[in-house]
Design a protein around this motif. Structure first.
Motif, PDB file in Angstrom:
ATOM      1  N   ASN A  26       0.834  -1.183   0.000  1.00  0.00           N
ATOM      2  CA  ASN A  26       0.000   0.000   0.000  1.00  0.00           C
ATOM      3  C   ASN A  26       0.873   1.240   0.000  1.00  0.00           C
ATOM      4  N   GLN A  38       0.844   5.409   1.486  1.00  0.00           N
ATOM      5  CA  GLN A  38       0.161   6.355   2.355  1.00  0.00           C
ATOM      6  C   GLN A  38       0.699   7.760   2.093  1.00  0.00           C
ATOM      7  N   TYR A  96       1.185  11.507   4.103  1.00  0.00           N
ATOM      8  CA  TYR A  96       1.229  12.168   5.399  1.00  0.00           C
ATOM      9  C   TYR A  96       1.512  13.649   5.208  1.00  0.00           C
ATOM     10  N   HIS A 139      -1.340  11.369   9.441  1.00  0.00           N
ATOM     11  CA  HIS A 139      -1.794  10.515   8.344  1.00  0.00           C
ATOM     12  C   HIS A 139      -2.951  11.172   7.595  1.00  0.00           C
ATOM     13  N   LEU A 179      -4.637   6.304   3.007  1.00  0.00           N
ATOM     14  CA  LEU A 179      -3.953   5.065   2.646  1.00  0.00           C
ATOM     15  C   LEU A 179      -4.651   4.480   1.432  1.00  0.00           C
ATOM     16  N   ARG A 223      -4.523   1.069  -1.140  1.00  0.00           N
ATOM     17  CA  ARG A 223      -3.947  -0.258  -1.273  1.00  0.00           C
ATOM     18  C   ARG A 223      -3.532  -0.510  -2.725  1.00  0.00           C
ATOM     19  N   ASP A 267       4.687   0.835   1.686  1.00  0.00           N
ATOM     20  CA  ASP A 267       4.771  -0.411   2.442  1.00  0.00           C
ATOM     21  C   ASP A 267       5.214  -1.488   1.466  1.00  0.00           C
ATOM     22  N   ASN A 309       5.720  -4.838   4.768  1.00  0.00           N
ATOM     23  CA  ASN A 309       5.049  -4.471   6.020  1.00  0.00           C
ATOM     24  C   ASN A 309       5.865  -3.465   6.819  1.00  0.00           C
ATOM     25  N   ASP A 310       6.634  -2.638   6.122  1.00  0.00           N
ATOM     26  CA  ASP A 310       7.349  -1.551   6.770  1.00  0.00           C
ATOM     27  C   ASP A 310       6.727  -0.254   6.271  1.00  0.00           C
ATOM     28  N   MET A 311       7.381   0.865   6.490  1.00  0.00           N
ATOM     29  CA  MET A 311       6.857   2.151   6.039  1.00  0.00           C
ATOM     30  C   MET A 311       8.034   3.082   5.804  1.00  0.00           C
ATOM     31  N   LYS A 336      -1.234  -2.468  13.054  1.00  0.00           N
ATOM     32  CA  LYS A 336      -0.555  -3.561  12.375  1.00  0.00           C
ATOM     33  C   LYS A 336       0.498  -2.997  11.441  1.00  0.00           C
ATOM     34  N   SER A 337       1.448  -3.820  11.064  1.00  0.00           N
ATOM     35  CA  SER A 337       2.531  -3.383  10.179  1.00  0.00           C
ATOM     36  C   SER A 337       1.984  -2.887   8.857  1.00  0.00           C
ATOM     37  N   GLY A 338       2.521  -1.752   8.411  1.00  0.00           N
ATOM     38  CA  GLY A 338       2.126  -1.199   7.129  1.00  0.00           C
ATOM     39  C   GLY A 338       0.823  -0.439   7.141  1.00  0.00           C
ATOM     40  N   GLY A 339       0.163  -0.372   8.292  1.00  0.00           N
ATOM     41  CA  GLY A 339      -1.102   0.337   8.387  1.00  0.00           C
ATOM     42  C   GLY A 339      -0.905   1.791   8.766  1.00  0.00           C
ATOM     43  N   GLU A 340      -2.016   2.491   8.962  1.00  0.00           N
ATOM     44  CA  GLU A 340      -1.966   3.892   9.345  1.00  0.00           C
ATOM     45  C   GLU A 340      -1.145   4.044  10.621  1.00  0.00           C
TER      46      GLU A 340
END
Lengths: 109, 113
Positions: A31, A33, A35, A45, A48, A50, A92, A95-97, B97-101
């Protein structure tokens, strides 16, 4: 390493105009995002989107995502002086940011 | 709902000294991030925790930086010894959760002189 790159680096517009910022990234994402960071404040934020979505709206914000071009855009309509801030995209991948360098938006009253 | 708390807000130290930052994430958030933001740049991910385990610390200068998240709640980030180039704002964020807001704290502004 940074994942996304925002374009332009800086943007100056008049109140009431629309502002468009772009984000390009390098690898496939889960995904993306957006900010906002006001001067001297933390990151907030905005939205987001996907990887299986193409467009998303939130109030005066419209975000598009083109995974084939690895790019996203943020449109702020009817801008206000209070929209003056730096805007960052965050991707992401695993699963990081990870954030880009940001676009500095100035809205003149 | 209480936000992400960070302390201290400001810190000035001399080079070669050590410093520690503290972060209390939003209750129930399993993911915790530490970022370094140098003036005029975007936040750089230093380390990401999932509960009390490290998910990603690939950009953490491990010769001088360390971080822990005991019991999967609070976290501390330490720099020892500090260098001039460590002057930056250190941001803590948490997400459900990871990767979420993610929700960010106000940050700690570190100046190394």
């Amino acid at each position: 390493s940074q994942q996304g790159e925002e374009d332009p680096q800086a943007l100056s517009i008049q109140e009431g105009e629309n502002a468009t910022m772009n984000c390009s990234y390098k690898t496939s994402i889960n995904n993306l995002q957006w900010y906002r960071q006001n001067s001297g404040r933390g990151l907030v934020h905005l939205i987001l989107i996907r990887s299986n979505e193409r467009e998303k709206h939130s109030g005066r914000l419209r975000v598009t995502l083109d995974t084939s071009k690895k790019s996203s855009s943020l449109l702020i309509t009817a801008s206000r002086a209070a929209d003056t801030a730096s805007y960052f995209c965050a991707t992401d991948v695993k699963n990081d940011m990870r954030f880009g360098a940001g676009t500095r938006l100035t809205v003149k009253p | 709902e209480a936000g992400v708390a960070q302390s201290p807000r400001y810190k000035i130290i001399e080079k070669r000294q050590s410093v520690a930052f503290w972060c209390n994430p939003i209750s129930g958030h399993a993911t915790l991030y530490w970022y370094q933001q140098i003036l005029g740049q975007g936040p750089k991910l230093l380390i990401q925790f999932q509960n009390n385990g490290v998910v990603d610390d690939s950009q953490l200068p491990k010769d001088r930086f360390s971080a822990e998240r005991l019991k999967g709640v609070d976290s501390t980030l330490k720099i020892q010894p500090a260098k001039l180039e460590d002057s930056a704002v250190y941001l803590c964020a948490s997400s459900f959760k990871s990767g979420g807001e993610a929700f960010f704290g106000q940050g700690t502004r570190l100046t190394v002189v």
